[in-house]
Design a protein around this motif. Structure first.
Motif, PDB file in Angstrom:
ATOM      1  N   TRP A 292      65.992  31.353 -26.059  1.00  0.00           N
ATOM      2  CA  TRP A 292      64.795  31.986 -25.625  1.00  0.00           C
ATOM      3  C   TRP A 292      63.711  30.968 -24.903  1.00  0.00           C
ATOM      4  N   GLU A 293      64.020  29.795 -25.664  1.00  0.00           N
ATOM      5  CA  GLU A 293      63.196  28.741 -25.008  1.00  0.00           C
ATOM      6  C   GLU A 293      63.322  28.500 -23.572  1.00  0.00           C
ATOM      7  N   THR A 294      64.861  28.217 -23.490  1.00  0.00           N
ATOM      8  CA  THR A 294      65.125  28.034 -22.034  1.00  0.00           C
ATOM      9  C   THR A 294      64.890  29.315 -21.290  1.00  0.00           C
ATOM     10  N   HIS A 295      64.840  30.448 -21.688  1.00  0.00           N
ATOM     11  CA  HIS A 295      64.560  31.595 -20.929  1.00  0.00           C
ATOM     12  C   HIS A 295      62.825  31.464 -20.701  1.00  0.00           C
ATOM     13  N   GLN A 296      62.403  31.126 -21.695  1.00  0.00           N
ATOM     14  CA  GLN A 296      60.933  31.071 -21.544  1.00  0.00           C
ATOM     15  C   GLN A 296      60.551  29.956 -20.390  1.00  0.00           C
ATOM     16  N   ARG A 297      61.262  29.122 -20.367  1.00  0.00           N
ATOM     17  CA  ARG A 297      61.061  28.114 -19.582  1.00  0.00           C
ATOM     18  C   ARG A 297      60.968  28.391 -18.186  1.00  0.00           C
ATOM     19  N   ILE A 298      62.320  28.972 -18.072  1.00  0.00           N
ATOM     20  CA  ILE A 298      62.812  29.577 -16.751  1.00  0.00           C
ATOM     21  C   ILE A 298      61.582  30.410 -16.495  1.00  0.00           C
ATOM     22  N   LEU A 299      61.224  31.437 -17.194  1.00  0.00           N
ATOM     23  CA  LEU A 299      60.066  32.265 -16.916  1.00  0.00           C
ATOM     24  C   LEU A 299      58.800  31.489 -16.671  1.00  0.00           C
ATOM     25  N   GLU A 300      58.501  30.534 -17.046  1.00  0.00           N
ATOM     26  CA  GLU A 300      57.659  29.996 -17.074  1.00  0.00           C
ATOM     27  C   GLU A 300      57.591  29.180 -15.633  1.00  0.00           C
ATOM     28  N   GLN A 301      58.832  28.642 -15.331  1.00  0.00           N
ATOM     29  CA  GLN A 301      59.040  28.099 -14.219  1.00  0.00           C
ATOM     30  C   GLN A 301      58.645  29.072 -13.037  1.00  0.00           C
ATOM     31  N   GLN A 302      59.470  30.360 -13.312  1.00  0.00           N
ATOM     32  CA  GLN A 302      59.290  31.405 -12.290  1.00  0.00           C
ATOM     33  C   GLN A 302      57.816  31.597 -12.058  1.00  0.00           C
ATOM     34  N   LYS A 303      57.057  31.656 -13.107  1.00  0.00           N
ATOM     35  CA  LYS A 303      55.905  32.196 -13.144  1.00  0.00           C
ATOM     36  C   LYS A 303      54.730  31.221 -12.452  1.00  0.00           C
ATOM     37  N   LEU A 304      55.333  29.744 -12.818  1.00  0.00           N
ATOM     38  CA  LEU A 304      54.628  28.986 -11.901  1.00  0.00           C
ATOM     39  C   LEU A 304      55.024  28.766 -10.646  1.00  0.00           C
ATOM     40  N   GLU A 305      56.175  28.930 -10.407  1.00  0.00           N
ATOM     41  CA  GLU A 305      56.501  29.326  -8.819  1.00  0.00           C
ATOM     42  C   GLU A 305      55.890  30.359  -8.156  1.00  0.00           C
ATOM     43  N   LEU A 306      55.832  31.368  -8.782  1.00  0.00           N
ATOM     44  CA  LEU A 306      55.405  32.693  -8.342  1.00  0.00           C
ATOM     45  C   LEU A 306      53.771  32.122  -7.955  1.00  0.00           C
ATOM     46  N   ASN A 307      53.288  31.916  -9.147  1.00  0.00           N
ATOM     47  CA  ASN A 307      51.847  31.462  -8.885  1.00  0.00           C
ATOM     48  C   ASN A 307      51.359  30.438  -7.801  1.00  0.00           C
ATOM     49  N   ARG A 308      52.301  29.258  -7.697  1.00  0.00           N
ATOM     50  CA  ARG A 308      52.308  28.675  -6.574  1.00  0.00           C
ATOM     51  C   ARG A 308      52.243  29.509  -5.167  1.00  0.00           C
ATOM     52  N   THR A 309      53.428  30.210  -5.475  1.00  0.00           N
ATOM     53  CA  THR A 309      53.707  31.068  -4.053  1.00  0.00           C
ATOM     54  C   THR A 309      52.497  31.876  -3.742  1.00  0.00           C
ATOM     55  N   ILE A 310      51.876  32.435  -4.837  1.00  0.00           N
ATOM     56  CA  ILE A 310      50.616  33.514  -4.774  1.00  0.00           C
ATOM     57  C   ILE A 310      49.657  32.633  -4.177  1.00  0.00           C
ATOM     58  N   ASP A 311      49.401  31.485  -4.774  1.00  0.00           N
ATOM     59  CA  ASP A 311      48.266  30.350  -4.523  1.00  0.00           C
ATOM     60  C   ASP A 311      48.579  30.114  -3.070  1.00  0.00           C
ATOM     61  N   LYS A 312      49.694  29.740  -2.784  1.00  0.00           N
ATOM     62  CA  LYS A 312      50.043  29.349  -1.121  1.00  0.00           C
ATOM     63  C   LYS A 312      49.505  30.672  -0.454  1.00  0.00           C
ATOM     64  N   GLY A 313      49.957  31.868  -0.797  1.00  0.00           N
ATOM     65  CA  GLY A 313      49.492  32.936   0.012  1.00  0.00           C
ATOM     66  C   GLY A 313      48.150  33.275   0.215  1.00  0.00           C
ATOM     67  N   LYS A 314      47.656  33.152  -0.977  1.00  0.00           N
ATOM     68  CA  LYS A 314      46.126  33.134  -1.085  1.00  0.00           C
ATOM     69  C   LYS A 314      45.522  32.296  -0.117  1.00  0.00           C
ATOM     70  N   LYS A 315      45.901  31.139  -0.164  1.00  0.00           N
ATOM     71  CA  LYS A 315      45.292  30.130   0.636  1.00  0.00           C
ATOM     72  C   LYS A 315      45.413  30.232   2.004  1.00  0.00           C
ATOM     73  N   LYS A 316      46.714  30.854   2.395  1.00  0.00           N
ATOM     74  CA  LYS A 316      47.009  31.310   3.717  1.00  0.00           C
ATOM     75  C   LYS A 316      45.843  32.492   4.128  1.00  0.00           C
ATOM     76  N   LYS A 317      45.795  33.394   3.275  1.00  0.00           N
ATOM     77  CA  LYS A 317      44.978  34.491   3.682  1.00  0.00           C
ATOM     78  C   LYS A 317      43.568  34.003   3.941  1.00  0.00           C
ATOM     79  N   ILE A 318      43.093  33.216   3.327  1.00  0.00           N
ATOM     80  CA  ILE A 318      41.739  32.780   3.434  1.00  0.00           C
ATOM     81  C   ILE A 318      41.569  32.240   4.804  1.00  0.00           C
ATOM     82  N   PHE A 319      42.405  31.551   5.298  1.00  0.00           N
ATOM     83  CA  PHE A 319      42.588  31.063   6.872  1.00  0.00           C
ATOM     84  C   PHE A 319      42.552  32.123   7.575  1.00  0.00           C
TER      85      PHE A 319
END
Lengths: 435, 414
Positions: free
Chosen positions: A408-435
């Motif tokens: 579970w923890e590993t899974h959580q971490r992966i999820l976390e990772q994914q979330k992080l990555e997703l958030n980064r991607t979203i953030d990246k997107g967000k950043k792009k949109k602004i421009f």
């Protein structure tokens, strides 16, 4: 048991152990042994106890005085017939007489009152009691731990006086002799023989001997000897039994000789004349030839009978006599020894049995203990096993749990990772949109 | 029933010849018919001349194998012979001590001898105590005389001699003799005899004294007592001396004649032992030595003549008392044994109980340990449960949390 039986044993010589026969090649000198014995016996001196029994007035005292040529009975020491008693007494008098260097302590036992009562039942009782008492005394002194010189006061001979009725024995005579013949040497005498003619005497004697045999009375019997001459004499004596005697205290002159006798108007009855009576035979037999044998038979037969009866009674006190009949050769001590041995064996057996029972019980107990131990051990093992199983189970659960947690923890971490990555991607997107 | 017991014994004189002076003859003729018994014990080293002396004394060849010196111990060899001289029958038993003085350790040499003598006394005593006994018929094996052979060293007694004679002097008549006396000169012999007698006296050894109470023989006995110990020579060989043939030993330097009184004391020994005092030896053995043995034996067995109140016991009372004591003794022994068992049982029971208790304790302890372990397991379980619960809560919390953001995204995309 006649004395001849006794001597048959003696002639066998010294207990029957045969040694080697050896011939001597020269004079050794032990043929002198009899002389040594002679000397010692003279030095020791001799004893003899003579009992006289009979009704009053039969001439007993006179006969004793004649036999021993001395005034044993005298006015100072009256004979039994002069000592009138209400009941039968047994009395003794002792005299010391010497002849040819030989000392003899003579004890005369008489029974005043014997046969004189109207009712004579049991008049022999004091006599048998007296004889038994003398045996008892001898037995006790023989059995002491510290034995000194043992005086021999046992009755060696009993002269029984038969009244010269000429017909036969009286019931009292028979009864008395029957009571005494196994306790003492009985010599029956016909008293006052000068009241019968030789033919009457002969008849009387025959009758008496017949009755004696009929009633199985054992009078004193002469021992057998190897000596032919002696045997001839003994046979002659036996033919004249019972001896018919006459006694006298007076000395009379007959044909120039001084003799003991009884003076009658028609002549003199001489005491020491063999044609007149058997006095000489009696004296020779009683004193000169068979005195020692009378003592020996008393010692070896009558006394031994008394003793064995007495000791058997003591030993087997209370024990069933029948089963012990064959064991009379043991002394009371040997009997006790045997009982002791039996007892030891019995105790041993008892000990063994007790030991066995004891061992068995102990074994049982120990076995129980062991079983119980085993049982407890098993249970303990069982519980331990259970516990271990629980432990294991727990371990397994924990492992699983930890694995689950890890996963579970590993899974959580992966999820976390994914979330992080997703958030980064979203953030990246967000950043792009602004421009 | 009265008896005049305290009457004085009267001395009476006889008015003629009664005839009881034949009593000794009657007695003698009885004993001759019965036969006589005589038992001689010879004690001495191997080879000292015991057998030869017996042959010489009795003028006959008793068969004897020569003994070796290598016996393990002392043993006694009795032999019985029937001899006859004129009308006198003698049953003679000669007991030889084989192996005496040969061992290296002679401490126990006297024991077989003492045992043999005691056994003969015991046999007689047993016969005397029997209920049905025949003493007049009994073959008397008690030793009447012990001839002690002293080695002719010329100096003094050996310690073995003193020890042995001391052990024997209260049990048997001892006549010491100097053996092989032809090896000692007259003067040496005289000194030797004096030395021996003084050693015997100073060690308190009681030897047999020839009796001097009988006037017929007191003189000769007294003079013989002074010649002890007899110096003897034995021989069965015959040598011609002058015109006679005598028993003697032939040497290059002369002939030692056995029966010559100036050569040795053989004749004295024979005279004393056989011709004069044989009956006295038998009497002493019976009246003194046997009585002593009997007295000791009976006292050992607990017999007494008088009870504590000084009343003499009758035989019956004695036996009955003994029997009661004996039965009581047996009873006591039985009780003792039972008691011992009861104790044993108690002890063992206690032991076993102890063991049982220990076992229980052990298991109590194990039980406690087990309880401990169980508790621990429980704790751990609890722990695990707690952890699991905690984790589950976390899980739930996390899941609730993680599901929300995803919903937002979904909403945005729309």
């Amino acid at each position: 048991m006649s004395s001849s039986e006794v001597l048959a044993g003696e002639a066998e010589g010294n207990g029957g152990i045969m040694g080697q026969q050896k011939n001597l090649e020269g004079y050794v000198g032990f043929a002198n042994l009899p002389n040594q014995v002679y000397r010692k016996s003279v030095k020791r001196g001799f004893e003899f106890t003579l009992m006289v029994v009979g009704e009053s007035g039969l001439g007993k005292s006179t006969l004793i005085n004649s036999l021993f040529l001395t005034d044993l009975y005298s006015p100072e020491y009256p004979g039994p017939s002069h000592r009138i008693k209400k009941t039968v007494q047994v009395e003794q008098s002792q005299v010391l007489i010497k002849e040819g260097g030989v000392h003899l302590l003579l004890t005369i036992v008489d029974t005043p009152g014997f046969g004189d009562a109207v009712d004579n039942s049991n008049c022999w009782q004091p006599v048998t009691d007296y004889i038994d008492n003398k045996f008892e005394d001898f037995l006790n002194s023989e059995s002491r731990v510290n034995r000194r010189l043992m005086p021999d006061s046992r009755v060696h001979c009993c002269l029984y006086f038969i009244a010269p009725s000429g017909h036969g024995l009286k019931p009292l005579d028979i009864e008395f002799m029957k009571r005494l013949h196994e306790k003492v040497n009985v010599i029956p005498l016909i008293a006052k023989a000068d009241t019968m003619t030789p033919e009457e005497c002969q008849q009387f004697k025959k009758q008496i001997m017949k009755e004696i045999h009929e009633h199985k009375i054992k009078i004193y019997d002469f021992p057998e000897t190897d000596n032919e001459e002696e045997m001839k004499m003994i046979r002659k004596i036996k033919d004249r039994l019972p001896l018919a005697v006459v006694g006298s205290n007076t000395i009379i002159e007959v044909n120039g000789k001084r003799v003991r006798g009884r003076q009658y108007p028609w002549g003199v009855a001489e005491v020491e004349n063999g044609d007149h009576c058997d006095f000489t035979i009696l004296r020779n037999m009683l004193i000169r030839t068979h005195m020692q044998d009378l003592k020996d038979v008393t010692n070896n037969v009558h006394y031994e009978n008394y003793r064995s009866r007495k000791l058997a009674a003591v030993t087997y006190n209370g024990v069933d006599n029948n089963k012990n009949k064959g064991q009379l050769t043991k002394s009371p001590l040997a009997q006790m020894e045997e009982e002791r041995r039996e007892h030891v064996a019995k105790m041993k057996k008892m000990e063994q049995e007790m030991e066995q029972v004891f061992d068995m019980k102990v074994k049982e107990k120990i076995q129980k203990l062991q079983d119980s131990e085993v049982e407890l051990q098993k249970r303990h093992e069982q519980m331990k096993k259970n516990l271990q199983a629980q432990y294991k189970e727990l371990e397994e659960k924990r492992r699983q749990f930890e694995e689950e947690v890890n996963t579970w923890e590993t899974h959580q971490r992966i999820l976390e990772q994914q979330k992080l990555e997703l958030n980064r991607t979203i953030d990246k997107g967000k950043k792009k949109k602004i421009f | 029933m009265a008896s005049r017991d305290n009457e004085e014994k009267r001395n009476l004189s006889l008015g003629g010849h009664v005839g009881f002076d034949s009593l000794p003859d009657q007695l003698v003729s009885k004993s001759v018919t019965q036969g006589f018994c005589f038992n001689i014990l010879c004690v001495g080293e191997t080879g000292i001349g015991k057998s030869t002396l017996m042959n010489t004394l009795f003028n006959t060849m008793f068969e004897n194998e020569e003994a070796s010196h290598y016996q393990n111990g002392v043993y006694l060899r009795p032999r019985t012979y029937d001899l006859q001289e004129s009308n006198v029958h003698l049953k003679l038993t000669i007991v030889d001590t084989v192996g005496f003085g040969d061992q290296i350790n002679k401490e126990d040499s006297y024991k077989p001898i003492v045992d043999y003598i005691d056994t003969q006394f015991e046999n007689y005593l047993q016969e005397e105590l029997k209920i049905k006994r025949s003493l007049f018929n009994y073959h008397d094996t008690r030793i009447h005389i012990c001839l002690y052979f002293i080695a002719p060293t010329g100096h003094s007694l050996k310690s073995l001699d003193l020890v042995t004679m001391k052990k024997l002097d209260s049990k048997v008549n001892i006549i010491p003799i100097i053996a092989k006396a032809d090896t000692i000169s007259k003067s040496e012999l005289h000194k030797f005899k004096i030395k021996i007698m003084s050693e015997l006296v100073s060690n308190g050894v009681q030897i047999y004294q020839f009796p001097t109470d009988d006037e017929a023989v007191s003189e000769i006995n007294a003079s013989m007592n002074a010649h002890l110990p007899f110096a003897v020579v034995g021989s069965v060989e015959e040598v011609k001396v002058g015109n006679k043939t005598v028993r003697a030993r032939q040497y290059p330097w002369g002939v030692v004649q056995v029966e010559n009184e100036s050569h040795c004391d053989f004749v004295k020994l024979r005279e004393m032992l056989i011709r004069v005092n044989m009956e006295d030896l038998r009497e002493q053995t019976h009246a003194r030595h046997y009585e002593l043995y009997r007295r000791c034996k009976l006292e050992e067995m607990g017999f007494k003549d008088t009870d504590p109140d000084s009343q003499p016991f009758s035989l019956q009372e004695t036996y009955e008392a003994k029997r009661k004591e004996f039965l009581g003794d047996l009873q006591r022994k039985e009780e003792e044994m039972r008691q011992m068992f009861v104790n044993k049982v108690k002890e063992t029971e206690a032991e076993l109980k102890e063991k049982e208790r220990e076992l229980h304790e052990k298991f109590e302890q194990l039980k406690r340990m087990h309880q401990d372990e169980k508790r621990k397991v429980e704790e751990k379980r609890k722990e695990l449960e707690d952890e699991m619960n905690a984790f589950n809560r976390r899980k739930v919390a996390c899941e609730t949390l993680s599901s929300q953001p995803l919903k937002k995204d979904k909403d945005k995309k729309k």
